[in-house]
Design an enzyme around this catalytic site. Structure first.
Site, PDB file in Angstrom:
ATOM      1  CB  SER A  45      -0.929  -0.006   1.223  1.00 40.75           C
ATOM      2  OG  SER A  45      -0.195  -0.229   2.413  1.00 40.75           O
ATOM      3  CG  ASP A  64       3.641  -2.075  10.397  1.00 37.81           C
ATOM      4  OD1 ASP A  64       3.931  -2.759  11.397  1.00 37.81           O
ATOM      5  OD2 ASP A  64       3.008  -2.530   9.432  1.00 37.81           O
ATOM      6  N   GLY A  68       4.123  -7.433  13.162  1.00 34.08           N
ATOM      7  CA  GLY A  68       3.043  -8.272  12.653  1.00 34.08           C
ATOM      8  C   GLY A  68       1.760  -8.154  13.448  1.00 34.08           C
ATOM      9  CG  ASP A 134      -4.401  -2.705   5.624  1.00 32.71           C
ATOM     10  OD1 ASP A 134      -5.200  -3.523   6.122  1.00 32.71           O
ATOM     11  OD2 ASP A 134      -3.676  -2.958   4.647  1.00 32.71           O
ATOM     12  CG  HIS A 137      -7.688  -6.732  10.828  1.00 29.05           C
ATOM     13  ND1 HIS A 137      -7.432  -5.407  10.618  1.00 29.05           N
ATOM     14  CD2 HIS A 137      -7.673  -7.308   9.607  1.00 29.05           C
ATOM     15  CE1 HIS A 137      -7.252  -5.193   9.324  1.00 29.05           C
ATOM     16  NE2 HIS A 137      -7.381  -6.327   8.682  1.00 29.05           N
ATOM     17  CG  HIS A 162      -7.595  -3.153   3.221  1.00 33.74           C
ATOM     18  ND1 HIS A 162      -6.800  -4.267   3.364  1.00 33.74           N
ATOM     19  CD2 HIS A 162      -8.135  -3.223   1.979  1.00 33.74           C
ATOM     20  CE1 HIS A 162      -6.841  -4.969   2.237  1.00 33.74           C
ATOM     21  NE2 HIS A 162      -7.654  -4.364   1.375  1.00 33.74           N
ATOM     22  CG  ASP A 163      -8.489  -6.173   5.468  1.00 36.98           C
ATOM     23  OD1 ASP A 163      -8.458  -6.859   4.434  1.00 36.98           O
ATOM     24  OD2 ASP A 163      -7.474  -5.689   5.988  1.00 36.98           O
TER      25      ASP A 163
HETATM   26  N1  SAH Z   1      -1.038  -2.374   4.047  1.00 36.43           N
HETATM   27  C1  SAH Z   1      -0.285  -3.603   3.922  1.00 36.43           C
HETATM   28  C2  SAH Z   1      -0.764  -4.733   4.827  1.00 36.43           C
HETATM   29  C3  SAH Z   1      -0.760  -4.415   6.291  1.00 36.43           C
HETATM   30  S1  SAH Z   1      -0.826  -5.881   7.287  1.00 36.43           S
HETATM   31  C4  SAH Z   1      -0.281  -4.037   2.456  1.00 36.43           C
HETATM   32  O1  SAH Z   1      -0.651  -3.254   1.580  1.00 36.43           O
HETATM   33  O2  SAH Z   1       0.120  -5.162   2.170  1.00 36.43           O
HETATM   34  C5  SAH Z   1      -1.046  -5.187   8.872  1.00 36.43           C
HETATM   35  C6  SAH Z   1       0.183  -4.518   9.467  1.00 36.43           C
HETATM   36  O3  SAH Z   1      -0.269  -3.799  10.612  1.00 36.43           O
HETATM   37  C7  SAH Z   1       1.297  -5.442   9.956  1.00 36.43           C
HETATM   38  O4  SAH Z   1       2.497  -5.154   9.302  1.00 36.43           O
HETATM   39  C8  SAH Z   1       1.395  -5.178  11.465  1.00 36.43           C
HETATM   40  O5  SAH Z   1       2.727  -5.147  11.954  1.00 36.43           O
HETATM   41  C9  SAH Z   1       0.759  -3.820  11.592  1.00 36.43           C
HETATM   42  N2  SAH Z   1       0.135  -3.565  12.889  1.00 36.43           N
HETATM   43  C10 SAH Z   1      -0.747  -4.350  13.556  1.00 36.43           C
HETATM   44  N3  SAH Z   1      -1.125  -3.773  14.699  1.00 36.43           N
HETATM   45  C11 SAH Z   1      -0.464  -2.580  14.771  1.00 36.43           C
HETATM   46  C12 SAH Z   1      -0.434  -1.528  15.737  1.00 36.43           C
HETATM   47  N4  SAH Z   1      -1.178  -1.581  16.864  1.00 36.43           N
HETATM   48  N5  SAH Z   1       0.360  -0.477  15.498  1.00 36.43           N
HETATM   49  C13 SAH Z   1       1.122  -0.421  14.370  1.00 36.43           C
HETATM   50  N6  SAH Z   1       1.114  -1.377  13.415  1.00 36.43           N
HETATM   51  C14 SAH Z   1       0.334  -2.450  13.621  1.00 36.43           C
HETATM   52 MG    MG Z   2      -5.665  -5.260   5.052  1.00 35.63          MG
END
Ligand code: SAH
Ligand code: MG
Length: 203
Positions: A45, A64, A68, A134, A137, A162-163
């Protein structure tokens, strides 16, 4: 839209239709202030948003912790062993993320913020032109993202989430719940969705 690299070579979780929509939204919004994404992973993204920010003369803040989400952890459904740092005993997508930024020539457009959304939110107050959520979740994570960042969007700016799955059988409900929260707040007007990408405009 022309991307600076083969986007299929970047690991991630974004349909090309959704990426194109993010790009177009950022292209129009980015002159109003910084764009911010929560959840960069390996930068898929980030490339769409960052490329638009470059074209519009803007910048992208990419938040981020790179440890993960729940589903990326060891033993979980979306775990990628190539992104596991055995020395630390934790996920680490930051190395791959930096490599994506370098390959896409976006190091002078994207500001990586390696921190949780909550911590970054405690540090930053900004007039944001666009926010893309994003990240985690769980309901708690999604609510934190919404409450922390959506309120910082300037009038005329964009919130993208997203999602979003209307049917719980298709996926987790936290993104859908904050999407509904945004609509109920009357701070936002819902625009057309693109696949699972919800889009709202700040009044
Ligand atoms: N936007 C990406 C996918 C994101 S996946 C794409 O286009 O492929 C979700 C990401 O959110 C992961 O890398 C994870 O480390 C991060 N994440 C999850 N919880 C978080 C939080 N509380 N603070 C910061 N990052 C977080
Ligand atoms: Mg997503």
């Amino acid at each position: 839209m022309r991307l600076p690299l083969d986007i299929q070579s970047v690991k991630g979780f974004l349909h090309p239709d959704e990426g194109r929509r993010l790009h177009d939204l950022a292209l129009h919004a980015a002159s109003l202030g910084p764009v911010l994404e929560v959840g960069s992973y390996c930068g898929k993204s980030t490339v769409y948003l960052g490329t638009a920010c470059r074209a519009a003369g803007g910048v992208l803040l990419a938040v981020d912790h790179h440890r993960g989400s729940e589903e990326h952890q060891l033993g979980e459904a979306y775990h990628d062993p190539a992104l596991y740092d055995a020395d630390v005993g934790a996920m680490d997508s930051f190395r791959a993320f930096r490599q994506t930024l370098a390959e896409a020539c976006l190091e002078d457009v994207v500001v990586p913020i390696v921190a949780s959304s909550e911590l970054a939110g405690r540090a930053l107050r900004l007039p944001l032109s666009m926010v893309f959520i994003d990240g985690g979740h769980s309901l708690a994570a999604a609510q934190t993202d919404y409450l922390t960042w959506a309120t910082q969007i300037v009038s005329g700016g964009v919130l993208a989430i997203h999602d979003i799955f209307e049917d719980p059988a298709d996926g987790g409900q936290a993104p859908h719940q904050i999407y509904q929260l945004a609509i109920a707040s009357e701070l936002f007007v819902a625009l057309e969705k693109t696949r699972t990408l919800g889009v709202l405009k700040r009044r």
